[in-house]
Design an enzyme around this catalytic site. Structure first.
Site, mmCIF file in Angstrom:
data_model
loop_
_atom_site.group_PDB
_atom_site.id
_atom_site.type_symbol
_atom_site.label_atom_id
_atom_site.label_comp_id
_atom_site.label_asym_id
_atom_site.label_seq_id
_atom_site.Cartn_x
_atom_site.Cartn_y
_atom_site.Cartn_z
ATOM 1 N N ASN A 1 5.328 2.703 -0.337
ATOM 2 C CA ASN A 1 3.814 3.115 0.125
ATOM 3 C C ASN A 1 3.094 3.918 -0.943
ATOM 4 O O ASN A 1 3.805 4.947 -1.240
ATOM 5 C CB ASN A 1 3.686 3.635 1.217
ATOM 6 C CG ASN A 1 2.375 3.962 1.684
ATOM 7 O OD1 ASN A 1 1.606 3.135 1.950
ATOM 8 N ND2 ASN A 1 2.184 5.537 1.826
ATOM 9 N N GLU A 2 2.236 3.345 -1.498
ATOM 10 C CA GLU A 2 1.339 4.408 -2.474
ATOM 11 C C GLU A 2 2.443 4.881 -3.541
ATOM 12 O O GLU A 2 2.313 6.190 -3.493
ATOM 13 C CB GLU A 2 0.460 5.412 -1.694
ATOM 14 C CG GLU A 2 -0.484 4.770 -0.802
ATOM 15 C CD GLU A 2 -1.723 5.780 -0.579
ATOM 16 O OE1 GLU A 2 -1.708 6.881 -0.687
ATOM 17 O OE2 GLU A 2 -2.735 5.053 0.200
ATOM 18 N N GLU B 1 -4.584 -0.601 4.209
ATOM 19 C CA GLU B 1 -5.277 0.618 4.638
ATOM 20 C C GLU B 1 -6.588 0.620 4.159
ATOM 21 O O GLU B 1 -6.952 0.586 2.990
ATOM 22 C CB GLU B 1 -4.442 1.772 3.595
ATOM 23 C CG GLU B 1 -3.065 2.189 4.550
ATOM 24 C CD GLU B 1 -2.510 3.642 4.134
ATOM 25 O OE1 GLU B 1 -3.354 4.443 3.726
ATOM 26 O OE2 GLU B 1 -1.412 3.545 4.035
#
Ligand code: AHR
Length: 495
Positions: A172-173, A297
């Site tokens: 993630n990210e 997101e």
């Protein structure tokens, strides 16, 4: 009078139900308090999950739930969250408030939650601080149906049958909290980790999600796509709407002036440009398999409510957020051929949540009502549509322009047409004349969510903003005319 044309003959693509997805991280009071209270709580629960929250999410039509993060995913070690609760390791949630995470909500609890919700699963794996072996064993633990060390461990912990992973995120990210990597490096890591995300059952394919860009970082998209190519099914974009554009002072969720309202809408509308350009960047990398875009997101991000833990990201929600949700979901619908999933951040008590809780009390936010109104679009076919509209302008957002009306239209298998329209103006209504090609209108039903830009639901009055029957329209032979109020989201069902 604005012209609104819907062409049911132009069938564009199925609208994946997963565009209406949600995200729940071990952050603040999203999981703990918001969803999971434990079996011994006085709050009515089934196996620890709050009944009120589960029922509300089911009624809203939650199709898929992402877990365990977010930034938390890249420091989550799944083995800490299995087995007898009293033996589970405690850790500090360093990203979110420095609180103790007791791991009482782990893999078994997540799948139990999705079972109760009747929704698909989206697990985000740890690339930032986890090993290939750890990720590989987690997938084996969750999905292997046979004799293996991890399948045996799962059975010992009370679940003999394997579960189904619908989506699996590899990091993630990774450009930020997930390891501050360069895209080329992450692209190579994706391939390495992904190799060991084994598919143990050919009839239950796991859709693999590569970490995509932050906002307008098109370079990231191109470089990651170059490496990942057909190994991923989706690449995930993250984009948050921050009214001031300043992370140090994002603006209040409830106290804002007209200019701040306008800049919020203008910045939210930037999603159209981001989605369009990232899809172009993806298409520019040629190969034989179509990777789709995921926006796992999105939503508004304000300063936390005064007096609450800054690391918990708890914010109120108003009609302004409903307008953001309405216009964003219309944008996603319009790109349904290229967007596989989207997950608003986050389900309960965090950022643009659909539900707020306080002890045993629960409040449905205006954003909740928009998701519930739009659930009719799930799995329908997107059809061609176009609306003329005034352009509005945000002074605070560099005089950026955005449309007053944002719409989308779909058709179900019985030929019923669904249209959702968001009026983004704080003060001006809009007269529209809708014509539906080759359609003889028999009956129209309509609903509206509207109010002043500051209207909200809270624990004193949870019914201040609710969906009402909409009657300010006139049926015509091939459509309708209507007056769409300022700051509203309206749905028409045309038979
Ligand atoms: O949703 C809150 C945080 O925002 C997530 O943990 C992270 O992925 C993003 O930066």
């Amino acid at each position: 009078m604005e012209k609104y044309l819907i062409n049911p003959n132009q069938k564009i693509s199925k609208i994946s139900k997963d565009i209406y997805g949600h995200f729940s991280e071990h952050l603040g009071r999203c999981i703990y308090d918001g969803i999971f209270v434990g079996e011994d709580s006085d709050i009515p629960n089934v196996n620890g999950m709050r009944c009120d929250v589960v029922n509300a999410l089911k009624e809203m039509g939650i199709p898929v739930l992402r877990w365990p993060g977010g930034c938390f995913a890249d420091e989550y070690h799944w083995k800490d969250g299995i087995g007898p609760k009293e033996n589970r390791k405690k850790m500090i949630n360093t990203h979110w408030g420095g609180v103790v995470e007791d791991n009482s909500f782990g893999t078994h609890e997540y799948f139990e939650l999705c079972r109760q919700l009747g929704c698909d699963t989206y697990i985000n794996g740890n690339v930032g601080s986890g090993t290939v072996e750890e990720m590989s064993q987690w997938v084996e633990y969750m999905t292997f149906d046979g004799v293996s060390p991890m399948a045996e461990l799962r059975a010992q912990n009370g679940h003999k049958e394997p579960w189904t992973i619908t989506y699996f995120g590899v990091g993630n990210e990774s450009w930020g909290c997930g390891g501050e990597m360069d895209p080329e490096y992450y692209g190579c890591l994706f391939k390495r980790y992904n190799t060991y995300v084994r598919e143990y059952s050919s009839d239950k394919p796991i859709k693999r999600i590569a970490c995509g860009p932050n906002g307008s970082d098109y370079h990231w998209t191109k470089e990651v796509m170059d490496k990942v190519k057909n190994k991923a099914h989706g690449i995930s974009l993250h984009y948050y709407t921050i009214p001031t554009g300043d992370w140090g002072h994002k603006g209040s969720a409830t106290e804002f002036d007209l200019e701040e309202y306008n800049s919020t809408i203008s910045k939210a509308y930037r999603m159209e440009e981001l989605v369009t350009n990232h899809i172009k960047a993806m298409d520019a990398v040629k190969f034989d398999h179509r990777v789709k875009l995921i926006v796992d997101e999105w939503g508004t991000w304000y300063d936390v409510e005064p007096g609450t833990n800054p690391g918990f990201l708890y914010q109120q929600s108003t009609m302004r957020d409903a307008v953001v949700a309405g216009l964003t979901l219309n944008i996603f619908n319009k790109h349904a051929d290229k967007i596989m999933m989207a997950n608003i951040a986050q389900t309960v008590n965090v950022l643009q949540s659909v539900i707020l809780t306080e002890g045993e009390k629960m409040v449905l936010t205006p954003t909740y009502h928009v998701f519930k109104m739009y659930k009719d679009h799930q799995e329908n076919t997107l059809v061609g549509s176009y609306i003329t509209t005034k352009e509005l302008e945000s002074k605070n957002d560099n005089n950026s322009k955005y449309p007053q009306l944002v719409e989308s239209a779909s058709i179900d298998e019985n030929g019923v047409v669904y249209s959702t329209i968001t009026n983004t103006s704080a003060s001006e209504s809009a007269e529209i004349k809708c014509q539906i090609a080759d359609f003889e209108v028999k009956e129209i039903e309509a609903e509206i969510l509207s109010g002043d830009i500051h209207s909200k639901n809270d624990f004193e009055n949870g019914e201040n903003v609710t969906v009402k029957k909409f009657t300010d329209f006139t049926q015509t032979a091939d459509g309708f005319t209507a007056n769409i109020p300022a700051c509203s989201v309206v749905k028409f069902i045309v038979r």
